[in-house]
Design an enzyme around this catalytic site. Structure first.
Site, PDB file in Angstrom:
ATOM      1  N   CYS A  16       0.868  -1.175   0.000  1.00 54.64           N
ATOM      2  CA  CYS A  16       0.000   0.000   0.000  1.00 54.64           C
ATOM      3  C   CYS A  16       0.908   1.229   0.000  1.00 54.64           C
ATOM      4  O   CYS A  16       2.108   1.109  -0.262  1.00 54.64           O
ATOM      5  CB  CYS A  16      -0.981  -0.017   1.176  1.00 54.64           C
TER       6      CYS A  16
ATOM      7  N   ASN B 229       2.482   1.545   4.192  1.00 54.44           N
ATOM      8  CA  ASN B 229       2.761   0.293   4.904  1.00 54.44           C
ATOM      9  C   ASN B 229       2.406   0.416   6.391  1.00 54.44           C
ATOM     10  O   ASN B 229       3.075  -0.143   7.235  1.00 54.44           O
ATOM     11  CB  ASN B 229       4.218  -0.144   4.705  1.00 54.44           C
TER      12      ASN B 229
ATOM     13  N   CYS C 165      -1.334   0.637   7.281  1.00 48.70           N
ATOM     14  CA  CYS C 165      -2.721   0.209   7.490  1.00 48.70           C
ATOM     15  C   CYS C 165      -3.046  -1.060   6.701  1.00 48.70           C
ATOM     16  O   CYS C 165      -3.101  -2.148   7.259  1.00 48.70           O
ATOM     17  CB  CYS C 165      -3.705   1.326   7.111  1.00 48.70           C
ATOM     18  N   ARG C 166      -3.246  -0.899   5.401  1.00 47.57           N
ATOM     19  CA  ARG C 166      -3.781  -1.995   4.598  1.00 47.57           C
ATOM     20  C   ARG C 166      -2.806  -3.144   4.388  1.00 47.57           C
ATOM     21  O   ARG C 166      -3.156  -4.314   4.594  1.00 47.57           O
ATOM     22  CB  ARG C 166      -4.257  -1.455   3.244  1.00 47.57           C
ATOM     23  N   SER C 167      -1.584  -2.841   3.951  1.00 46.83           N
ATOM     24  CA  SER C 167      -0.671  -3.958   3.633  1.00 46.83           C
ATOM     25  C   SER C 167      -0.213  -4.731   4.873  1.00 46.83           C
ATOM     26  O   SER C 167      -0.180  -5.964   4.828  1.00 46.83           O
ATOM     27  CB  SER C 167       0.502  -3.493   2.772  1.00 46.83           C
TER      28      SER C 167
ATOM     29  N   ASP D  46      -8.285   3.150   1.630  1.00 49.19           N
ATOM     30  CA  ASP D  46      -7.359   3.540   2.693  1.00 49.19           C
ATOM     31  C   ASP D  46      -8.171   4.051   3.884  1.00 49.19           C
ATOM     32  O   ASP D  46      -8.889   5.033   3.765  1.00 49.19           O
ATOM     33  CB  ASP D  46      -6.425   4.639   2.180  1.00 49.19           C
TER      34      ASP D  46
END
Length: 181
Positions: free
Chosen positions: A29, A32, A34-36, A147
């Site tokens: 993301c 690095n 939140c999402r990934s 996000d």
């Protein structure tokens, strides 16, 4: 059947990976935080649950260098912890060697995918890039993982729901002995 299974490029990669001893996946993301790292934690928990961890290398990175060395966003860690996940990854930026070290590089949204394609050192490296949304099996209005950074609790919960679905689909697709079922 998840959308990625309809993708000829992915079907070829999946067939090769089913025959490999080790499957190496990198989630990406922007920062690095939140999402990934959440995707990394979700997939790790799923492969652990299936007693298949030895076969997988799972990591995450960001296209930006904003948070190198930091833990994931506190809010994401809290929401993940409510689901039994501990996100202990230290944020890092994607490197050129990642395109050699990983079999699949999975971006969370269109901007991440554009950045990854621009960074890929070769056409073979570009072939490893997939969208996380390609693994959604649930009907959703999203064709990307949004996000949650500027949203409230519902944004983090939505991201975790999408990632749990997509990571389950990814595991099923890459480990199924009958991919057409």
């Amino acid at each position: 059947m998840i959308p990625a299974e309809n993708n000829i490029k992915f079907r070829q990669i999946a067939e090769k990976l089913r025959q490999k001893g080790k499957i190496r996946v990198l989630f990406v993301c922007l920062g690095n935080i939140c999402r990934s790292p959440a995707a990394e934690g979700v997939l790790q928990a799923i492969v652990d649950e299936h007693d298949d961890a030895a076969r997988w290398t799972i990591d995450s990175a960001g296209t930006g260098n904003y948070h190198i060395g930091d833990l994931p966003d506190r809010r994401m860690r809290v929401h993940a912890r409510h689901r039994g996940l501990e996100l202990t990854h230290r944020c890092r930026q994607i490197t050129p060697s990642d395109f050699e070290d990983f079999d699949l590089i999975i971006g969370m949204d269109a901007q991440n995918l554009r950045n990854l394609h621009n960074m890929a050192p070769s056409p073979q490296a570009e072939d490893k890039i997939m969208a996380m949304a390609d693994f959604f099996s649930i009907a959703t209005r999203y064709d990307y993982v949004p996000d949650p950074y500027y949203s409230g609790a519902e944004g983090f919960e939505l991201v975790l729901d999408l990632l749990e679905d997509a990571c389950s689909g990814l595991l099923e697709t890459l480990t199924s002995s009958n991919p057409d079922s």
